[in-house]
Design a protein around this motif. Structure first.
Motif, short mmCIF file in Angstrom:
data_model
loop_
_atom_site.label_atom_id
_atom_site.label_comp_id
_atom_site.label_asym_id
_atom_site.label_seq_id
_atom_site.Cartn_x
_atom_site.Cartn_y
_atom_site.Cartn_z
N ALA A 157 -3.37 4.32 -3.21
CA ALA A 157 -2.77 3.31 -3.12
C ALA A 157 -3.11 1.92 -4.40
N VAL A 158 -4.46 2.10 -4.78
CA VAL A 158 -4.78 1.38 -6.08
C VAL A 158 -4.85 2.30 -6.46
N PRO A 169 -5.71 4.56 0.86
CA PRO A 169 -6.36 3.60 0.35
C PRO A 169 -6.85 4.00 -1.23
N GLY A 189 0.81 -1.02 0.31
CA GLY A 189 0.17 -0.28 -0.04
C GLY A 189 0.96 1.35 -0.15
N TRP A 201 0.77 3.74 -3.03
CA TRP A 201 0.79 5.76 -2.93
C TRP A 201 2.04 6.04 -3.06
#
Length: 67
Positions: free
Chosen positions: A62-63, A59, A25, A29
């Motif tokens: 990060a994706v 989050p 993650g 990011w």
């Protein structure tokens, strides 16, 4: 007598899995921020807006860093 704790009690499989998720993650990011820096701001797209929001909402960032 005191019971001595072994290696398996401190580093369980679950904790190693959680550490891997956290590191993946964090890398995603940072990649998100790198992609924002590399993008020209001449055309404002929905993906660029989502990436900028992802800087503050980790989050999501990060994706989007992996996309």
């Amino acid at each position: 007598m005191f019971k001595q704790k072994g290696f398996a009690e401190y580093f369980s499989l679950f904790s190693l899995f959680m550490l891997a998720i956290f590191l993946l993650g964090a890398v995603g990011w940072v990649w998100n921020i790198v992609k924002i820096i590399g993008t020209g701001f001449d055309v404002l797209t929905g993906m660029l807006i989502a990436r900028c929001i992802g800087v503050f909402i980790a989050p999501l960032g990060a994706v989007l860093g992996y996309l």
